[in-house]
Design a protein around this motif. Structure first.
Motif, PDB file in Angstrom:
ATOM      1  N   GLU A  84       0.829  -1.206   0.000  1.00 33.18           N
ATOM      2  CA  GLU A  84       0.000   0.000   0.000  1.00 33.18           C
ATOM      3  C   GLU A  84       0.865   1.258   0.000  1.00 33.18           C
ATOM      4  O   GLU A  84       0.669   2.165  -0.812  1.00 33.18           O
ATOM      5  CB  GLU A  84      -0.921  -0.019   1.216  1.00 33.18           C
ATOM      6  N   ALA A  85       1.847   1.320   0.885  1.00 30.23           N
ATOM      7  CA  ALA A  85       2.749   2.479   0.943  1.00 30.23           C
ATOM      8  C   ALA A  85       3.578   2.578  -0.334  1.00 30.23           C
ATOM      9  O   ALA A  85       3.803   3.671  -0.856  1.00 30.23           O
ATOM     10  CB  ALA A  85       3.654   2.384   2.163  1.00 30.23           C
ATOM     11  N   ARG A  86       4.016   1.453  -0.852  1.00 30.62           N
ATOM     12  CA  ARG A  86       4.788   1.453  -2.092  1.00 30.62           C
ATOM     13  C   ARG A  86       3.945   2.015  -3.243  1.00 30.62           C
ATOM     14  O   ARG A  86       4.417   2.762  -4.080  1.00 30.62           O
ATOM     15  CB  ARG A  86       5.269   0.045  -2.423  1.00 30.62           C
ATOM     16  N   SER A  87       2.673   1.664  -3.270  1.00 26.59           N
ATOM     17  CA  SER A  87       1.766   2.175  -4.289  1.00 26.59           C
ATOM     18  C   SER A  87       1.622   3.697  -4.186  1.00 26.59           C
ATOM     19  O   SER A  87       1.633   4.404  -5.200  1.00 26.59           O
ATOM     20  CB  SER A  87       0.397   1.506  -4.153  1.00 26.59           C
ATOM     21  N   TRP A  88       1.485   4.215  -2.967  1.00 25.29           N
ATOM     22  CA  TRP A  88       1.389   5.671  -2.802  1.00 25.29           C
ATOM     23  C   TRP A  88       2.659   6.358  -3.288  1.00 25.29           C
ATOM     24  O   TRP A  88       2.615   7.393  -3.937  1.00 25.29           O
ATOM     25  CB  TRP A  88       1.134   6.045  -1.352  1.00 25.29           C
ATOM     26  N   MET A  89       3.810   5.771  -2.956  1.00 24.74           N
ATOM     27  CA  MET A  89       5.069   6.361  -3.397  1.00 24.74           C
ATOM     28  C   MET A  89       5.142   6.368  -4.920  1.00 24.74           C
ATOM     29  O   MET A  89       5.525   7.376  -5.517  1.00 24.74           O
ATOM     30  CB  MET A  89       6.269   5.598  -2.825  1.00 24.74           C
ATOM     31  N   GLN A  90       4.740   5.279  -5.544  1.00 24.16           N
ATOM     32  CA  GLN A  90       4.769   5.211  -7.002  1.00 24.16           C
ATOM     33  C   GLN A  90       3.813   6.224  -7.619  1.00 24.16           C
ATOM     34  O   GLN A  90       4.143   6.860  -8.628  1.00 24.16           O
ATOM     35  CB  GLN A  90       4.431   3.794  -7.473  1.00 24.16           C
ATOM     36  N   GLN A  91       2.643   6.405  -7.021  1.00 27.42           N
ATOM     37  CA  GLN A  91       1.693   7.398  -7.517  1.00 27.42           C
ATOM     38  C   GLN A  91       2.297   8.801  -7.423  1.00 27.42           C
ATOM     39  O   GLN A  91       2.175   9.610  -8.359  1.00 27.42           O
ATOM     40  CB  GLN A  91       0.394   7.335  -6.715  1.00 27.42           C
ATOM     41  N   MET A  92       2.951   9.081  -6.308  1.00 21.41           N
ATOM     42  CA  MET A  92       3.567  10.392  -6.121  1.00 21.41           C
ATOM     43  C   MET A  92       4.752  10.582  -7.066  1.00 21.41           C
ATOM     44  O   MET A  92       4.932  11.676  -7.624  1.00 21.41           O
ATOM     45  CB  MET A  92       3.979  10.560  -4.658  1.00 21.41           C
ATOM     46  N   GLU A  93       5.546   9.547  -7.273  1.00 22.75           N
ATOM     47  CA  GLU A  93       6.673   9.646  -8.207  1.00 22.75           C
ATOM     48  C   GLU A  93       6.184   9.916  -9.619  1.00 22.75           C
ATOM     49  O   GLU A  93       6.761  10.737 -10.336  1.00 22.75           O
ATOM     50  CB  GLU A  93       7.509   8.366  -8.177  1.00 22.75           C
ATOM     51  N   ARG A  94       5.105   9.233 -10.032  1.00 24.52           N
ATOM     52  CA  ARG A  94       4.539   9.496 -11.367  1.00 24.52           C
ATOM     53  C   ARG A  94       4.099  10.948 -11.490  1.00 24.52           C
ATOM     54  O   ARG A  94       4.311  11.588 -12.511  1.00 24.52           O
ATOM     55  CB  ARG A  94       3.358   8.563 -11.638  1.00 24.52           C
ATOM     56  N   GLU A  95       3.483  11.464 -10.442  1.00 21.01           N
ATOM     57  CA  GLU A  95       3.010  12.852 -10.482  1.00 21.01           C
ATOM     58  C   GLU A  95       4.173  13.824 -10.583  1.00 21.01           C
ATOM     59  O   GLU A  95       4.111  14.800 -11.323  1.00 21.01           O
ATOM     60  CB  GLU A  95       2.151  13.151  -9.251  1.00 21.01           C
ATOM     61  N   THR A  96       5.254  13.584  -9.847  1.00 22.38           N
ATOM     62  CA  THR A  96       6.391  14.504  -9.905  1.00 22.38           C
ATOM     63  C   THR A  96       7.045  14.499 -11.285  1.00 22.38           C
ATOM     64  O   THR A  96       7.615  15.511 -11.691  1.00 22.38           O
ATOM     65  CB  THR A  96       7.457  14.197  -8.824  1.00 22.38           C
ATOM     66  N   ARG A  97       6.959  13.390 -12.009  1.00 20.31           N
ATOM     67  CA  ARG A  97       7.511  13.365 -13.374  1.00 20.31           C
ATOM     68  C   ARG A  97       6.715  14.246 -14.330  1.00 20.31           C
ATOM     69  O   ARG A  97       7.211  14.614 -15.381  1.00 20.31           O
ATOM     70  CB  ARG A  97       7.570  11.929 -13.897  1.00 20.31           C
ATOM     71  N   GLN A  98       5.489  14.591 -13.950  1.00 23.62           N
ATOM     72  CA  GLN A  98       4.627  15.429 -14.793  1.00 23.62           C
ATOM     73  C   GLN A  98       4.869  16.923 -14.564  1.00 23.62           C
ATOM     74  O   GLN A  98       4.315  17.756 -15.271  1.00 23.62           O
ATOM     75  CB  GLN A  98       3.147  15.121 -14.521  1.00 23.62           C
ATOM     76  N   VAL A  99       5.685  17.258 -13.580  1.00 22.96           N
ATOM     77  CA  VAL A  99       5.897  18.653 -13.185  1.00 22.96           C
ATOM     78  C   VAL A  99       7.244  19.144 -13.695  1.00 22.96           C
ATOM     79  O   VAL A  99       8.264  18.480 -13.511  1.00 22.96           O
ATOM     80  CB  VAL A  99       5.854  18.787 -11.642  1.00 22.96           C
ATOM     81  N   ASP A 100       7.234  20.315 -14.336  1.00 21.02           N
ATOM     82  CA  ASP A 100       8.498  20.967 -14.697  1.00 21.02           C
ATOM     83  C   ASP A 100       9.076  21.597 -13.440  1.00 21.02           C
ATOM     84  O   ASP A 100       8.350  22.086 -12.590  1.00 21.02           O
ATOM     85  CB  ASP A 100       8.263  22.062 -15.741  1.00 21.02           C
ATOM     86  N   GLY A 101      10.386  21.596 -13.319  1.00 25.28           N
ATOM     87  CA  GLY A 101      11.005  22.220 -12.157  1.00 25.28           C
ATOM     88  C   GLY A 101      12.129  21.394 -11.578  1.00 25.28           C
ATOM     89  O   GLY A 101      12.599  21.672 -10.485  1.00 25.28           O
ATOM     90  N   GLY A 102      12.554  20.379 -12.310  1.00 27.04           N
ATOM     91  CA  GLY A 102      13.704  19.606 -11.855  1.00 27.04           C
ATOM     92  C   GLY A 102      13.494  18.909 -10.535  1.00 27.04           C
ATOM     93  O   GLY A 102      14.367  18.927  -9.675  1.00 27.04           O
ATOM     94  N   LEU A 103      12.343  18.268 -10.328  1.00 27.13           N
ATOM     95  CA  LEU A 103      12.068  17.566  -9.073  1.00 27.13           C
ATOM     96  C   LEU A 103      12.889  16.286  -8.997  1.00 27.13           C
ATOM     97  O   LEU A 103      12.926  15.507  -9.940  1.00 27.13           O
ATOM     98  CB  LEU A 103      10.586  17.231  -8.961  1.00 27.13           C
ATOM     99  N   THR A 104      13.534  16.093  -7.860  1.00 33.50           N
ATOM    100  CA  THR A 104      14.379  14.910  -7.632  1.00 33.50           C
ATOM    101  C   THR A 104      14.069  14.337  -6.266  1.00 33.50           C
ATOM    102  O   THR A 104      14.100  15.041  -5.257  1.00 33.50           O
ATOM    103  CB  THR A 104      15.878  15.286  -7.681  1.00 33.50           C
ATOM    104  N   TRP A 105      13.774  13.026  -6.225  1.00 34.08           N
ATOM    105  CA  TRP A 105      13.553  12.324  -4.976  1.00 34.08           C
ATOM    106  C   TRP A 105      14.888  11.914  -4.372  1.00 34.08           C
ATOM    107  O   TRP A 105      15.814  11.573  -5.098  1.00 34.08           O
ATOM    108  CB  TRP A 105      12.736  11.063  -5.227  1.00 34.08           C
ATOM    109  N   PHE A 106      14.974  11.918  -3.059  1.00 34.92           N
ATOM    110  CA  PHE A 106      16.163  11.417  -2.375  1.00 34.92           C
ATOM    111  C   PHE A 106      15.734  10.792  -1.056  1.00 34.92           C
ATOM    112  O   PHE A 106      14.740  11.173  -0.458  1.00 34.92           O
ATOM    113  CB  PHE A 106      17.216  12.513  -2.155  1.00 34.92           C
ATOM    114  N   GLU A 107      16.492   9.790  -0.633  1.00 31.79           N
ATOM    115  CA  GLU A 107      16.192   9.092   0.610  1.00 31.79           C
ATOM    116  C   GLU A 107      16.860   9.805   1.781  1.00 31.79           C
ATOM    117  O   GLU A 107      17.991  10.259   1.681  1.00 31.79           O
ATOM    118  CB  GLU A 107      16.697   7.648   0.530  1.00 31.79           C
ATOM    119  N   LEU A 108      16.132   9.898   2.878  1.00 29.34           N
ATOM    120  CA  LEU A 108      16.671  10.536   4.096  1.00 29.34           C
ATOM    121  C   LEU A 108      17.116   9.484   5.087  1.00 29.34           C
ATOM    122  O   LEU A 108      16.706   8.372   5.074  1.00 29.34           O
ATOM    123  CB  LEU A 108      15.606  11.422   4.731  1.00 29.34           C
TER     124      LEU A 108
END
Length: 108
Positions: A84-108
């Motif tokens: 379930e959490a993995r699915s939410w992360m994937q949904q959010m990652e797909r959305e960030t790919r649709q946004v201009d602005g050089g969005l980059t995910w990183f692990e904390l």
């Protein structure tokens, strides 16, 4: 606890809009509810022993290698693991790919 990620950008002014888009991109069952907050959102679940499933907000960096101190980034805290959490992360990652602005995910 869970998974912690950040999302940085070359255009910090777009971060509030990105957070709204992330909230809108999530699909979840009726046992969850989305609560908007001043600088982000919380995905809550109907379980008093563990009520928060996901928190996302704009935060100011301090002591991170990936973001210069004082710059804004999006903080994502997944309180849950599993598909379930993995699915939410994937949904959010797909959305960030649709946004201009050089969005980059990183692990904390």
């Amino acid at each position: 606890m869970g998974w912690e990620y950040g999302i940085r950008t070359t255009e910090p002014a777009i971060l509030p809009e990105v957070v709204e888009r992330l909230a809108g991109a999530l699909t979840f069952t009726e046992v969850y509810s989305l609560e908007h907050q001043a600088n982000g959102f919380v995905l809550k679940r109907e379980d008093p022993s563990w009520p928060r499933a996901l928190e996302v907000w704009v935060e100011e960096a301090s002591g991170l290698e990936e973001v210069v101190d004082g710059e804004s980034y999006i903080y994502c805290l997944f309180h849950m693991w599993g598909q379930e959490a993995r699915s939410w992360m994937q949904q959010m990652e797909r959305e960030t790919r649709q946004v201009d602005g050089g969005l980059t995910w990183f692990e904390l």
